[in-house]
Motif scaffolding. Structure first.
Motif, mmCIF file in Angstrom:
data_model
loop_
_atom_site.group_PDB
_atom_site.id
_atom_site.type_symbol
_atom_site.label_atom_id
_atom_site.label_comp_id
_atom_site.label_asym_id
_atom_site.label_seq_id
_atom_site.Cartn_x
_atom_site.Cartn_y
_atom_site.Cartn_z
ATOM 1 N N SER A 1 0.839 -1.277 0.008
ATOM 2 C CA SER A 1 -0.028 0.163 0.061
ATOM 3 C C SER A 1 0.947 1.266 0.113
ATOM 4 O O SER A 1 0.813 2.250 -0.860
ATOM 5 N N LEU B 1 -10.789 -4.837 -3.960
ATOM 6 C CA LEU B 1 -11.126 -4.366 -2.816
ATOM 7 C C LEU B 1 -12.567 -5.056 -2.113
ATOM 8 O O LEU B 1 -12.614 -5.084 -0.997
ATOM 9 N N GLU B 2 -13.412 -4.859 -2.920
ATOM 10 C CA GLU B 2 -14.845 -4.941 -2.446
ATOM 11 C C GLU B 2 -15.023 -6.608 -2.066
ATOM 12 O O GLU B 2 -15.628 -7.158 -1.161
ATOM 13 N N ASN C 1 -5.318 -2.141 -2.219
ATOM 14 C CA ASN C 1 -6.113 -2.115 -3.457
ATOM 15 C C ASN C 1 -6.778 -0.681 -3.621
ATOM 16 O O ASN C 1 -6.867 -0.363 -4.611
ATOM 17 N N TYR C 2 -6.854 0.049 -2.560
ATOM 18 C CA TYR C 2 -7.458 1.428 -2.725
ATOM 19 C C TYR C 2 -6.308 2.071 -3.067
ATOM 20 O O TYR C 2 -6.476 3.218 -4.198
ATOM 21 N N SER C 3 -4.982 1.947 -2.655
ATOM 22 C CA SER C 3 -3.968 2.728 -2.938
ATOM 23 C C SER C 3 -3.713 2.366 -4.491
ATOM 24 O O SER C 3 -3.238 3.263 -5.240
ATOM 25 N N VAL D 1 -7.377 -4.624 1.603
ATOM 26 C CA VAL D 1 -8.336 -3.424 1.335
ATOM 27 C C VAL D 1 -7.533 -2.189 0.922
ATOM 28 O O VAL D 1 -7.932 -1.481 -0.066
ATOM 29 N N TYR E 1 -9.084 -2.638 -9.333
ATOM 30 C CA TYR E 1 -8.750 -2.576 -7.904
ATOM 31 C C TYR E 1 -9.786 -2.703 -7.051
ATOM 32 O O TYR E 1 -9.693 -3.195 -5.800
ATOM 33 N N TYR E 2 -10.782 -1.908 -7.542
ATOM 34 C CA TYR E 2 -11.966 -1.799 -6.522
ATOM 35 C C TYR E 2 -12.657 -3.132 -6.520
ATOM 36 O O TYR E 2 -13.192 -3.398 -5.429
#
Length: 176
Positions: free
Chosen positions: A81, A167-168, A151-153, A148, A163-164
């Protein structure tokens, strides 16, 4: 506290990496809030000082030379991250290339369908590619949280919905 760390750590000062990566994330956030580049530089230092250490804490070679996820899954995902954040803020192509390869290694070879990462209980970490045992899977909740963040980064770095999607999956399955 961050100013004390900045005073004591860096090139020509204490040249050591943290044992459990998270400070890089905090320093990047502090940079975003204050605009003070010393915090971004220190986050990058804590990444760049790696090399010649252990695989367990992702210090076995320079971060820009790494291309696969190894070692402790929580430490790794926090560091990844931070790498993605530094890549986004500096535009350093070596960082972008390395973190992209590591992300692909995890998503295509080391990720459970439920979103868990960290297949091995002995080191709470990543095993070899496609080693995803069911009964002995470690898949710590903290690793899902770190994944999470990572993947946000990555989304902030590249702006790609994939990536979202990952993340989800971690948020709704791996963290539950």
């Amino acid at each position: 506290s961050a100013n004390l760390v900045s005073h004591d750590f860096g090139w020509g000062k204490i040249e050591e990496y943290p044992g459990h990566q998270e400070i890089e994330i905090g320093l990047v956030k502090l940079y975003r809030v204050t605009g003070d580049k010393k915090y971004l530089d220190l986050a990058k230092f804590f990444l760049d000082v790696r090399g010649g250490g252990e695989r367990y804490n992702q210090a076995y070679k320079k971060v820009t030379e790494q291309d696969s996820a190894v070692g402790h899954a929580v430490r790794a995902a926090y560091m990844y991250s931070g790498m993605a954040d530094v890549a986004a803020l500096t535009g350093d192509q070596k960082y972008v290339d390395a973190i992209s390869k590591i992300w692909e290694d995890v998503v295509y070879r080391k990720l459970y369908i439920t979103g868990g990462i960290g297949a091995t209980g002995g080191n709470d970490g990543f095993g070899p590619p496609w080693y995803l045992p069911n009964v002995t899977a470690y898949c710590e909740t903290c690793a899902s949280i770190a994944n999470v963040f990572w993947n946000y980064s990555m989304f902030l770095l590249k702006g790609d919905a994939q990536y979202y999607d990952v993340l989800e999956g971690r948020l709704y399955n791996g963290m539950a």
